[in-house]
Write a protein that holds these residues in place. Structure first.
Motif, short mmCIF file in Angstrom:
data_model
loop_
_atom_site.label_atom_id
_atom_site.label_comp_id
_atom_site.label_asym_id
_atom_site.label_seq_id
_atom_site.Cartn_x
_atom_site.Cartn_y
_atom_site.Cartn_z
N ALA A 249 37.19 37.21 32.14
CA ALA A 249 37.06 38.35 33.04
C ALA A 249 38.29 39.24 32.94
O ALA A 249 39.41 38.74 32.83
N ILE A 250 38.06 40.52 32.95
CA ILE A 250 39.14 41.51 32.97
C ILE A 250 39.18 42.04 34.40
O ILE A 250 38.24 42.71 34.85
N VAL A 251 40.25 41.71 35.13
CA VAL A 251 40.28 41.99 36.56
C VAL A 251 41.54 42.75 36.95
O VAL A 251 42.55 42.73 36.24
N VAL A 252 41.46 43.39 38.10
CA VAL A 252 42.60 44.09 38.71
C VAL A 252 42.66 43.69 40.17
O VAL A 252 41.69 43.16 40.73
N ASP B 263 49.31 45.28 35.74
CA ASP B 263 48.16 46.12 36.04
C ASP B 263 46.83 45.39 35.95
O ASP B 263 45.92 45.62 36.77
N VAL B 264 46.71 44.53 34.95
CA VAL B 264 45.42 43.91 34.63
C VAL B 264 45.66 42.44 34.33
O VAL B 264 46.74 42.04 33.88
N LEU B 265 44.64 41.63 34.58
CA LEU B 265 44.68 40.22 34.21
C LEU B 265 43.43 39.90 33.40
O LEU B 265 42.33 40.28 33.77
N ILE B 266 43.62 39.21 32.28
CA ILE B 266 42.51 38.68 31.50
C ILE B 266 42.58 37.16 31.62
O ILE B 266 43.59 36.55 31.24
#
Length: 332
Positions: A136-139, A209-212
């Motif tokens: 998942a690519i999450v913010v 900024d983002v978490l994968i």
């Protein structure tokens, strides 16, 4: 620390709910030549709070009903999972020590590390694959990035300024970020962490900024509204991520990536003990309550044969060795 504690609370709540959903217990499988006669130890080679730990406990919480013996989970993190994997590779092959492996550990690390300390094909016997899961690519929920299109626009407008966190160098999450940056025109700067828990903590604090990461690491936080998923890497939408677009739907190429978790025994483990473990684990994964936990965590139950799992491992080792070369990453 808050994120790690929150993950622990959510895992505990899930396990408690699992215990309450069904009070009925099945008869244990018949012992085979006296096996098992003592607790079975499961090594999760990453810190608590991540997908490997969650996937292990989904199974072990109910596995005792099938084996007739306690299941003991031991988290032994370090070196991208290599320390725990090496410990299992060197363990006595008697069926009482099992490794929970995953793609990044078993298919990526052999290409990434000059000396990982184990050979996935020579040192282990596959038992069964637990699940197949997208990343998942999450913010964070407070992030101004509302969609994957926002992420693309910002990364192109400020090349290198957007940071993406992962559970560590060379993990599947890291390599997905490499493919996005180098093959799909989404330039971002990698920030590696030692596990998903610390990465989530800094995402919530908006230090990145983002978490994968794995869907199981953030599924509960999606439901709680603490993070927002921009995209998933699976070929289809799954579970609590049913409203989240896939990268393929968004038009990205070579963007189908599935993580998996699965159990391995040390090479030399007697075939009848591997077969017993396989049958017990598959029976457990087929329990409706366990299947629900897997699906709610954003993945699908696989529960395949040792032979099919071995073929999947060989296929993934070939694929990810190419991406490691593309990334230029190497760890001594």
């Amino acid at each position: 620390m808050f994120a790690i504690l929150n993950l622990a609370r959510m895992l505990a709540a899930s396990l408690a709910a699992l215990a309450m959903l069904s009070q009925a217990t099945a008869e244990p499988l018949a012992a085979r030549n006296g096996y098992p006669a003592q607790p079975i130890r499961f090594i999760s080679p990453f810190p608590p709070g991540g997908g490997n730990d969650a996937s292990t406990r989904w199974v072990t919480t109910r596995l005792t009903e099938a084996t007739g013996q306690p299941s003991v989970v031991e988290n032994r993190g370090g070196a991208g999972g290599n320390i725990g994997a090496k410990a299992v590779a060197e363990a006595k092959p008697d069926g009482y020590t099992v490794l929970t492996g995953q793609v990044s550990l078993m298919a990526v690390n052999p290409a990434l590390y000059s000396a990982p300390g184990f050979d996935p094909l020579k040192n282990f016997v596959p038992i069964t694959q637990i699940n197949a899961a997208p990343l998942a690519i999450v913010v964070a929920s407070a992030s101004p990035l509302k969609s994957f299109a926002d992420l693309v626009a910002r990364s192109k407008g400020e090349p290198g300024r957007v940071t993406y966190a992962t559970p560590g160098n060379g993990t599947l999450s890291h390599l997905v970020g490499v493919v996005l940056s180098k093959e799909n025109g989404v330039p971002m700067t990698h920030v590696p962490y030692k596990g998903a828990g610390p990465a989530i903590n800094d995402l919530l604090g908006q230090q990145v900024d983002v978490l994968i990461t794995s869907t199981s690491s953030v599924a509960g936080m999606i439901q709680a509204g603490q993070v927002r998923a921009l995209a998933v890497t699976s070929p289809r939408r799954i579970g609590v991520f049913g409203k989240v677009p896939t990268l393929e739907e968004l038009g990205l190429r070579n963007a189908r990536f599935e993580d998996w978790y699965g159990f391995f025994a040390p090479a030399g483990t007697p075939p009848e003990r591997v077969a017993f473990l396989h049958d017990a684990i598959v029976r457990t994964l087929q329990l409706p309550e366990v299947t629900k936990l897997v699906v709610d965590g954003g993945s699908e139950v696989v529960a395949n044969t040792p032979e099919a799992f071995a073929a999947q491992l060989r296929q993934d080792m070939e694929r990810w060795s190419r991406v490691v070369k593309l990334s230029g990453a190497k760890i001594d």
